[in-house]
Design a protein around this motif. Structure first.
Motif, mmCIF file in Angstrom:
data_model
loop_
_atom_site.group_PDB
_atom_site.id
_atom_site.type_symbol
_atom_site.label_atom_id
_atom_site.label_comp_id
_atom_site.label_asym_id
_atom_site.label_seq_id
_atom_site.Cartn_x
_atom_site.Cartn_y
_atom_site.Cartn_z
ATOM 1 N N ARG A 234 45.164 41.624 42.052
ATOM 2 C CA ARG A 234 45.046 40.323 41.381
ATOM 3 C C ARG A 234 43.599 39.744 41.569
ATOM 4 O O ARG A 234 43.445 39.065 42.870
ATOM 5 N N ALA A 235 42.808 39.916 40.857
ATOM 6 C CA ALA A 235 41.209 39.501 41.229
ATOM 7 C C ALA A 235 41.050 38.091 41.093
ATOM 8 O O ALA A 235 40.335 37.550 42.095
ATOM 9 N N ARG A 236 41.846 37.188 40.355
ATOM 10 C CA ARG A 236 41.654 35.909 40.156
ATOM 11 C C ARG A 236 42.071 35.250 41.564
ATOM 12 O O ARG A 236 41.638 34.326 42.027
ATOM 13 N N ARG A 237 43.397 35.538 42.131
ATOM 14 C CA ARG A 237 43.730 35.234 43.140
ATOM 15 C C ARG A 237 43.079 35.623 44.142
ATOM 16 O O ARG A 237 42.857 34.659 45.090
ATOM 17 N N GLY A 238 42.516 36.671 44.268
ATOM 18 C CA GLY A 238 41.716 37.215 45.550
ATOM 19 C C GLY A 238 40.394 36.230 45.555
ATOM 20 O O GLY A 238 40.022 35.871 46.670
ATOM 21 N N ALA A 239 39.936 36.164 44.143
ATOM 22 C CA ALA A 239 38.539 35.293 44.200
ATOM 23 C C ALA A 239 38.798 34.032 44.893
ATOM 24 O O ALA A 239 38.014 33.420 45.650
ATOM 25 N N MET A 240 39.847 33.107 44.403
ATOM 26 C CA MET A 240 40.020 31.983 44.960
ATOM 27 C C MET A 240 40.475 31.902 46.197
ATOM 28 O O MET A 240 40.191 30.866 47.358
ATOM 29 N N SER A 241 41.079 32.828 46.823
ATOM 30 C CA SER A 241 41.164 32.790 48.385
ATOM 31 C C SER A 241 40.201 33.193 49.244
ATOM 32 O O SER A 241 40.012 32.929 50.262
ATOM 33 N N GLN A 242 39.323 34.130 48.515
ATOM 34 C CA GLN A 242 38.295 34.273 49.225
ATOM 35 C C GLN A 242 37.138 33.238 49.363
ATOM 36 O O GLN A 242 36.415 32.925 50.494
ATOM 37 N N LEU B 297 20.247 32.744 52.841
ATOM 38 C CA LEU B 297 21.445 33.076 52.692
ATOM 39 C C LEU B 297 21.913 32.097 51.276
ATOM 40 O O LEU B 297 22.720 32.647 50.518
ATOM 41 N N VAL B 298 21.524 31.018 51.628
ATOM 42 C CA VAL B 298 22.073 29.999 50.408
ATOM 43 C C VAL B 298 21.371 30.125 49.213
ATOM 44 O O VAL B 298 21.876 30.374 48.250
ATOM 45 N N ALA B 299 20.001 30.609 49.288
ATOM 46 C CA ALA B 299 18.996 30.888 48.334
ATOM 47 C C ALA B 299 19.712 32.080 47.480
ATOM 48 O O ALA B 299 19.839 32.369 46.418
ATOM 49 N N ASP B 300 20.057 33.117 48.413
ATOM 50 C CA ASP B 300 20.645 34.434 47.949
ATOM 51 C C ASP B 300 21.758 34.243 47.123
ATOM 52 O O ASP B 300 22.038 34.622 46.074
ATOM 53 N N PHE B 301 22.733 33.608 47.676
ATOM 54 C CA PHE B 301 24.047 33.130 46.958
ATOM 55 C C PHE B 301 23.821 32.344 45.689
ATOM 56 O O PHE B 301 24.542 32.890 44.756
ATOM 57 N N ASN B 302 23.011 31.412 45.906
ATOM 58 C CA ASN B 302 22.819 30.834 44.530
ATOM 59 C C ASN B 302 22.082 31.830 43.458
ATOM 60 O O ASN B 302 22.492 31.489 42.350
ATOM 61 N N ALA C 260 35.315 27.887 41.636
ATOM 62 C CA ALA C 260 35.492 27.822 43.179
ATOM 63 C C ALA C 260 34.150 28.463 43.593
ATOM 64 O O ALA C 260 33.841 27.946 44.752
ATOM 65 N N VAL C 261 33.378 29.271 42.999
ATOM 66 C CA VAL C 261 32.089 29.559 42.980
ATOM 67 C C VAL C 261 31.187 28.279 43.176
ATOM 68 O O VAL C 261 30.417 28.046 44.099
ATOM 69 N N GLN C 262 31.305 27.347 42.095
ATOM 70 C CA GLN C 262 30.456 26.162 42.190
ATOM 71 C C GLN C 262 30.820 25.404 43.359
ATOM 72 O O GLN C 262 29.964 24.756 43.873
ATOM 73 N N LEU D 220 30.216 36.286 48.615
ATOM 74 C CA LEU D 220 29.882 37.381 47.809
ATOM 75 C C LEU D 220 31.185 38.196 47.279
ATOM 76 O O LEU D 220 31.233 38.598 46.142
ATOM 77 N N ARG D 221 32.215 38.259 48.012
ATOM 78 C CA ARG D 221 33.411 38.983 47.759
ATOM 79 C C ARG D 221 33.827 37.859 46.365
ATOM 80 O O ARG D 221 34.729 38.411 45.557
ATOM 81 N N THR D 222 33.872 36.765 46.583
ATOM 82 C CA THR D 222 34.442 35.790 45.457
ATOM 83 C C THR D 222 33.556 35.830 44.173
ATOM 84 O O THR D 222 34.280 36.028 42.998
ATOM 85 N N LEU D 223 32.133 36.235 44.298
ATOM 86 C CA LEU D 223 31.570 36.256 43.136
ATOM 87 C C LEU D 223 31.972 37.607 42.279
ATOM 88 O O LEU D 223 32.224 37.980 41.262
#
Length: 450
Positions: free
Chosen positions: A373-381, A435-440, A419-421, A402-405
């Motif tokens: 379940r990728a959606r649930r996994g993304a939001m929990s990550q 790390l912030v710049a890379d994530f963005n 959730a990413v935003q 990164l796992r969320t992305l």
């Protein structure tokens, strides 16, 4: 210069009604509706045909005239006269079953046609007040239209489709298959509601229609189309009441509560969840009860009532201990540890309890991974990443981010993107860290695509 209204001309020609007769019928319908000052003549009808748009409520009056003439629903949209009152109608909880059927059918057609009013209309923050009250209090009546009686086999074929569409939503996101479901409902389900049924079939059909109308609303909600979602959920609640299925109605109220809280009205979210629990007082669905307590906890955390929120989480967990999925309805299949621990993680996050948020998030992630379940996994990550941020652990947050992305990219879900935003906003406190710049930078493509 106006463009001729070919749609109105088509229906007028098909009816064989003259301009003068249409004007007379419109006057009669206006008086019937308490609008005696509306008195069009044949010249005015000619101007409408030439492209002049009549002022409200004339489009609805004309739709009423043609519907009476043909014996089936003709909408203002069919007549080339815009949306009429359909925007507001879908927010109403009408005591008439016949009206409800037409409203939900119009809503489904509008959704498939992607008409602008659904995207532009705002979410009405207190629109759930009347429906949740009426769901608890109303007694219903219905006079079905004549025609072939619906058989229980017709209903079973509808119910058998539900699991497939629900699984599509869970695994691929609400934006993946909603229009396919809307087409199915428009062509195969809503027409059945117009036909005659015995009481047993009628309740079963309304239950099946309510389940799938709810799913349409939930898919729209997950895809960020909140005005569309709200309308589907209100009409689903009305159909659930017609089915006399209290747990299903409570389940719809849970969806409405979730949406209200997400959109910044946790007080309304709490009230809707409480209404759902009250409606369950004479019925048994531990899964639905666990969900309602879970969503009440989410609202209470945002209302900064930490003691009550923690108590609601405990009540949710106790309710879930009694769940036997073999006795629960199909719609309860995904009220499970992946979902509940994920929502509890968000509650703890909003309470500022980073340690508990991490524990719940990791449990949710574990279950979601097993189920793919990728959606649930993304939001929990994402919840896990926030728990790291709350403890100033940017490295841990970056890894979970990164796992969320990665998971968010596997589904079509505005909630996953949001959730990413949210992570991007929360990372701003770390300034220009690499790390912030890379994530963005990594998040930019996902957010732009959404």
């Amino acid at each position: 210069m106006n463009t001729p209204n070919d749609q109105l001309a088509y229906w007028l020609g098909r009816s064989t009604i003259s301009n003068k007769e249409l004007a007379r019928l419109a006057q009669s319908k206006a008086r019937e509706w308490g609008q005696p000052n509306i008195a069009p003549n044949a010249t005015r009808v000619r101007r409408w045909l030439e492209g002049e748009t009549p002022r409200p409520p004339v489009p609805d009056i004309l739709a009423g005239v043609f519907s009476d003439h043909f014996g089936f629903r003709v909408t203002t949209y069919d007549l080339g006269l815009g949306e009429g009152s359909s925007t507001d109608a879908a927010l109403a909880y009408d005591p008439s079953f016949a009206v409800t059927v037409e409203v939900v059918a119009d809503l489904g057609r509008a959704d498939v046609d992607r008409r602008k009013f659904l995207a532009a209309a705002p979410f009405a923050a207190v629109a759930g007040v009347g429906p949740s009250r009426d769901w608890l209090l109303n007694t219903l009546d219905q006079e079905p239209e004549p025609g072939p009686r619906v058989r229980i086999e017709d209903v079973l074929s509808v119910k058998n489709m539900f699991a497939s569409f629900q699984r599509m939503d869970v695994l691929q996101g609400g934006g993946s298959g909603r229009l396919v479901l809307a087409e199915y409902m428009n062509h195969h389900v809503y027409p059945l509601l117009r036909r005659s049924h015995d009481d047993t079939v009628r309740r079963a059909l309304c239950e099946a229609a309510a389940e799938q109308t709810y799913l349409l609303g939930w898919m729209a909600y997950d895809n960020g189309e909140h005005s569309t979602a709200q309308r589907y959920l209100i009409q689903s609640l009305r159909l659930a009441e017609e089915s006399q299925n209290a747990p299903l109605g409570a389940h719809v109220l849970a969806g409405m509560a979730d949406q209200a809280t997400l959109l910044g009205n946790p007080a309304e979210g709490r009230r809707l969840a409480q209404a759902g629990r009250q409606g369950l007082s004479r019925s048994e669905s531990p899964a639905c009860l666990a969900d309602l307590w879970c969503l009440e906890a989410r609202a209470l955390a945002l209302l900064d009532d930490k003691v009550a929120a923690a108590r609601a989480v405990v009540q949710s967990e106790r309710a879930y201990e009694r769940v036997d999925l073999t006795t629960e309805p199909d719609w309860a299949a995904f009220i499970d540890p992946a979902y509940l621990h994920g929502e509890h993680a968000n509650t703890m996050r909003d309470m500022g309890d980073a340690e508990s948020a991490e524990q719940h998030a990791r449990r949710s992630i574990e279950h979601a991974k097993k189920q793919k379940r990728a959606r649930r996994g993304a939001m929990s990550q994402a919840a896990l990443a926030v728990s790291h941020l709350q403890r100033r652990d940017l490295d841990g947050a970056y890894a979970a981010g990164l796992r969320t992305l990665s998971l968010s990219g596997q589904v079509k879900s505005s909630r996953a993107v949001e959730a990413v935003q949210d992570l991007q906003r929360r990372m701003q406190t770390f300034g220009s860290d690499r790390l912030v710049a890379d994530f963005n930078e990594r998040a930019r493509a996902l957010v732009a695509a959404a």
